[in-house]
Motif scaffolding. Sequence first.
Motif, mmCIF file in Angstrom:
data_model
loop_
_atom_site.group_PDB
_atom_site.id
_atom_site.type_symbol
_atom_site.label_atom_id
_atom_site.label_comp_id
_atom_site.label_asym_id
_atom_site.label_seq_id
_atom_site.Cartn_x
_atom_site.Cartn_y
_atom_site.Cartn_z
ATOM 1 N N LYS A 199 -12.959 -22.342 54.120
ATOM 2 C CA LYS A 199 -12.862 -23.586 53.351
ATOM 3 C C LYS A 199 -13.560 -23.442 51.990
ATOM 4 C CE LYS A 199 -10.761 -26.083 56.504
ATOM 5 N NZ LYS A 199 -9.393 -26.610 56.287
ATOM 6 N N ILE A 200 -14.770 -22.859 52.004
ATOM 7 C CA ILE A 200 -15.545 -22.715 50.758
ATOM 8 C C ILE A 200 -14.831 -21.795 49.766
ATOM 9 C CG2 ILE A 200 -17.683 -21.795 49.768
ATOM 10 C CD1 ILE A 200 -19.124 -22.745 52.300
ATOM 11 N N LEU A 201 -14.343 -20.653 50.262
ATOM 12 C CA LEU A 201 -13.644 -19.715 49.383
ATOM 13 C C LEU A 201 -12.355 -20.316 48.838
ATOM 14 C CD1 LEU A 201 -14.121 -16.334 51.300
ATOM 15 C CD2 LEU A 201 -15.132 -16.978 49.113
ATOM 16 N N GLY A 202 -11.670 -21.110 49.688
ATOM 17 C CA GLY A 202 -10.451 -21.779 49.237
ATOM 18 C C GLY A 202 -10.732 -22.703 48.059
ATOM 19 N N ILE A 203 -11.817 -23.469 48.148
ATOM 20 C CA ILE A 203 -12.203 -24.379 47.060
ATOM 21 C C ILE A 203 -12.672 -23.592 45.836
ATOM 22 C CG2 ILE A 203 -13.859 -26.161 46.371
ATOM 23 C CD1 ILE A 203 -13.884 -27.051 49.339
ATOM 24 N N LEU A 204 -13.495 -22.544 46.097
ATOM 25 C CA LEU A 204 -14.051 -21.744 45.003
ATOM 26 C C LEU A 204 -12.955 -21.078 44.188
ATOM 27 C CD1 LEU A 204 -16.698 -20.646 43.712
ATOM 28 C CD2 LEU A 204 -16.510 -18.695 45.277
ATOM 29 N N PHE A 205 -11.995 -20.455 44.868
ATOM 30 C CA PHE A 205 -10.929 -19.754 44.145
ATOM 31 C C PHE A 205 -9.923 -20.731 43.535
ATOM 32 C CE2 PHE A 205 -11.867 -15.967 47.041
ATOM 33 C CZ PHE A 205 -12.577 -15.324 46.049
ATOM 34 N N TRP A 206 -9.894 -21.957 44.039
ATOM 35 C CA TRP A 206 -9.021 -22.965 43.430
ATOM 36 C C TRP A 206 -9.597 -23.415 42.087
ATOM 37 C CZ3 TRP A 206 -9.175 -28.213 42.047
ATOM 38 C CH2 TRP A 206 -7.919 -28.804 41.816
ATOM 39 N N TRP A 207 -10.933 -23.594 42.054
ATOM 40 C CA TRP A 207 -11.589 -24.012 40.811
ATOM 41 C C TRP A 207 -11.745 -22.850 39.829
ATOM 42 C CZ3 TRP A 207 -12.337 -28.720 38.992
ATOM 43 C CH2 TRP A 207 -12.359 -29.804 39.888
ATOM 44 N N TYR A 208 -11.992 -21.656 40.363
ATOM 45 C CA TYR A 208 -12.212 -20.477 39.503
ATOM 46 C C TYR A 208 -11.258 -19.341 39.905
ATOM 47 C CZ TYR A 208 -16.569 -23.027 38.675
ATOM 48 O OH TYR A 208 -17.491 -23.992 38.394
ATOM 49 N N PRO A 209 -9.974 -19.485 39.606
ATOM 50 C CA PRO A 209 -8.996 -18.458 40.007
ATOM 51 C C PRO A 209 -9.254 -17.095 39.365
ATOM 52 C CG PRO A 209 -8.017 -20.032 38.471
ATOM 53 C CD PRO A 209 -9.354 -20.584 38.871
ATOM 54 N N GLY A 210 -9.934 -17.098 38.233
ATOM 55 C CA GLY A 210 -10.217 -15.829 37.556
ATOM 56 C C GLY A 210 -11.213 -14.960 38.306
ATOM 57 N N LYS A 212 -11.040 -13.980 41.296
ATOM 58 C CA LYS A 212 -10.317 -12.981 42.097
ATOM 59 C C LYS A 212 -10.101 -11.698 41.295
ATOM 60 C CE LYS A 212 -7.640 -16.094 45.086
ATOM 61 N NZ LYS A 212 -6.281 -16.448 45.538
ATOM 62 N N THR A 213 -9.691 -11.869 40.049
ATOM 63 C CA THR A 213 -9.413 -10.695 39.213
ATOM 64 C C THR A 213 -10.690 -9.984 38.775
ATOM 65 O OG1 THR A 213 -9.276 -12.148 37.283
ATOM 66 C CG2 THR A 213 -7.208 -11.587 38.372
ATOM 67 N N ILE A 214 -11.821 -10.720 38.780
ATOM 68 C CA ILE A 214 -13.100 -10.068 38.476
ATOM 69 C C ILE A 214 -13.480 -9.131 39.619
ATOM 70 C CG2 ILE A 214 -15.580 -10.429 38.156
ATOM 71 C CD1 ILE A 214 -14.906 -13.048 36.722
ATOM 72 N N LEU A 215 -13.326 -9.630 40.854
ATOM 73 C CA LEU A 215 -13.640 -8.820 42.026
ATOM 74 C C LEU A 215 -12.613 -7.714 42.236
ATOM 75 C CD1 LEU A 215 -14.686 -11.667 44.510
ATOM 76 C CD2 LEU A 215 -16.196 -10.013 43.388
ATOM 77 N N MET A 216 -11.349 -8.050 41.965
ATOM 78 C CA MET A 216 -10.270 -7.080 42.159
ATOM 79 C C MET A 216 -9.335 -7.118 40.958
ATOM 80 S SD MET A 216 -9.147 -7.261 46.132
ATOM 81 C CE MET A 216 -10.327 -7.063 47.463
ATOM 82 N N PRO A 217 -9.671 -6.402 39.887
ATOM 83 C CA PRO A 217 -8.820 -6.395 38.691
ATOM 84 C C PRO A 217 -7.444 -5.800 38.986
ATOM 85 C CG PRO A 217 -10.986 -5.424 38.270
ATOM 86 C CD PRO A 217 -10.858 -5.571 39.742
ATOM 87 N N GLU A 218 -6.453 -6.257 38.215
ATOM 88 C CA GLU A 218 -5.102 -5.730 38.385
ATOM 89 C C GLU A 218 -5.056 -4.239 38.057
ATOM 90 O OE1 GLU A 218 -2.541 -7.057 39.612
ATOM 91 O OE2 GLU A 218 -3.065 -9.176 39.728
ATOM 92 N N GLU A 219 -5.732 -3.854 36.985
ATOM 93 C CA GLU A 219 -5.791 -2.449 36.586
ATOM 94 C C GLU A 219 -7.256 -2.039 36.492
ATOM 95 O OE1 GLU A 219 -3.580 -1.727 33.069
ATOM 96 O OE2 GLU A 219 -1.707 -2.561 33.847
ATOM 97 N N ASP A 220 -7.608 -1.013 37.263
ATOM 98 C CA ASP A 220 -9.017 -0.615 37.314
ATOM 99 C C ASP A 220 -9.126 0.851 37.678
ATOM 100 O OD1 ASP A 220 -11.814 -0.677 37.464
ATOM 101 O OD2 ASP A 220 -11.708 -1.076 39.615
ATOM 102 N N LYS A 221 -9.759 1.629 36.820
ATOM 103 C CA LYS A 221 -9.904 3.061 37.074
ATOM 104 C C LYS A 221 -11.008 3.365 38.080
ATOM 105 C CE LYS A 221 -8.279 4.398 32.465
ATOM 106 N NZ LYS A 221 -8.611 5.099 31.203
ATOM 107 N N ASN A 222 -11.899 2.392 38.298
ATOM 108 C CA ASN A 222 -13.030 2.610 39.203
ATOM 109 C C ASN A 222 -12.770 2.157 40.646
ATOM 110 O OD1 ASN A 222 -14.702 3.653 37.125
ATOM 111 N ND2 ASN A 222 -15.134 1.569 36.423
ATOM 112 N N GLU A 223 -11.547 1.731 40.917
ATOM 113 C CA GLU A 223 -11.160 1.295 42.275
ATOM 114 C C GLU A 223 -12.118 0.240 42.829
ATOM 115 O OE1 GLU A 223 -8.418 2.184 43.376
ATOM 116 O OE2 GLU A 223 -7.926 4.013 42.272
ATOM 117 N N ASN A 263 -4.347 -11.804 47.915
ATOM 118 C CA ASN A 263 -2.947 -11.381 48.025
ATOM 119 C C ASN A 263 -2.311 -11.118 46.666
ATOM 120 O OD1 ASN A 263 -2.979 -14.030 47.224
ATOM 121 N ND2 ASN A 263 -1.607 -14.791 48.816
ATOM 122 N N HIS A 264 -3.082 -11.332 45.581
ATOM 123 C CA HIS A 264 -2.563 -10.991 44.259
ATOM 124 C C HIS A 264 -2.508 -9.468 44.067
ATOM 125 C CE1 HIS A 264 -6.887 -10.634 43.608
ATOM 126 N NE2 HIS A 264 -6.660 -9.965 42.486
#
Length: 393
Positions: A199-210, A212-223, A263-264
């Motif tokens: 529930k908390i993560l659902g609310i957190l990622f709804w307010w701050y969708p960005g 997700k990409t900070i934790l898991m960037p679309e393109e990242d050489k450092n995996e 899932n992005h």
Amino acid sequence: MLQNVIEHQDLIDLKILTTIACCLFLSPYIAKSLRLPISATEIILGSIVAYFNFIEESENFKLLANIGFFYLMFIAGMEVNLRDFFNMEKKLVKQSLYYIFLLYSLASLIVWIFKLHFVFILIIPIMSVGLLSILFKDFGKNCYWLNTAMIVATLAEVISIVLITIAGAFLREDTSIISVGQSILYLNIFLGLCLLSFKILGILFWWYPGLKTILMPEEDKNEKDIRFCIAIFILIIIAMIITKLEVALGAFIAGSFMATFFNHKKDLEHKLSSFGYGFLIPVFFIYIGSTFDIKILLEYKIILYSFSLMLLMMCLRILCSMIFLKDIGFKNSILFGLSHSMPLTLLIAAATLSFNAKIISSNLYVALILTALFEVIIVLSLIKIVSNIKKEG
């Protein structure tokens, strides 16, 4: 003297590593030539190399195999998007619960009639989604009965793991009322925290969708995505060990959280499973094979018992699958039941739990491993036969 013992153990570990390397390389080719699932092939190879003493007792090998099993459950969890459960149709929820309840009820009745140990109430209806995903290659992602079977199997697998966790609390050698109560309390707290985190993560990622990409960037050489997943995987194992809960449950739920909130990253599951199925998971199957004594196959009673148990598990699932008859049809109901008759990983886990707790004999342990192999080989063949009949009709 101590130095000689250490050197001897090092030589054993080196021999095991060399054997694992050979099995890892050869198993895909052998599986293809024999037309067997690669997991079953790895178990067979493990039993053969152990028979010829290429694999001996080793705590390091056992530890690596356990990590492989937990990683397998982590990958299995990534097949599950938790939002699918919360968005399930009420009709499907009722049907799924009826199906699972009927399966456990019939198993309990059989255990009572034949006066079997209560652990078979867990073993007979046990379910796992691990090999179910293989069928998507043949039937496609849009196959309705298979998608339904996956959802129901996932719910049943969670129930199976929870029951194994509770049973594990009762079956430990240091079992007491206090320790059992403590394990059940920890389990409830863990599941409650998982629900709260969802529930908390659902609310957190709804307010701050960005985020997700900070934790898991679309393109990242450092995996960063892989590092984040492995970090969560390790931390959940530590938490489950400290609380003395079933680590497989934590690994499974951790994987499902990844699938739900990240899932992005479309290639995330592929990247993680490539590493797992290329190294850690095969080590687990090879280890299981190494615990299998081939000599016991000469005892026809073991073969008969394994085959009978396999038929029982298959027939019960096909019978219970008729709950979905109106929605998916007769032949698809049979395929539905058969698809749930390959609980390789959890059946082996339940057998190992029971054997370590000394409530089943070594012969029965081997029979259960053999049952798991029979189910994989025979059920996959039956699914192909039944599906081909459907196409011809």
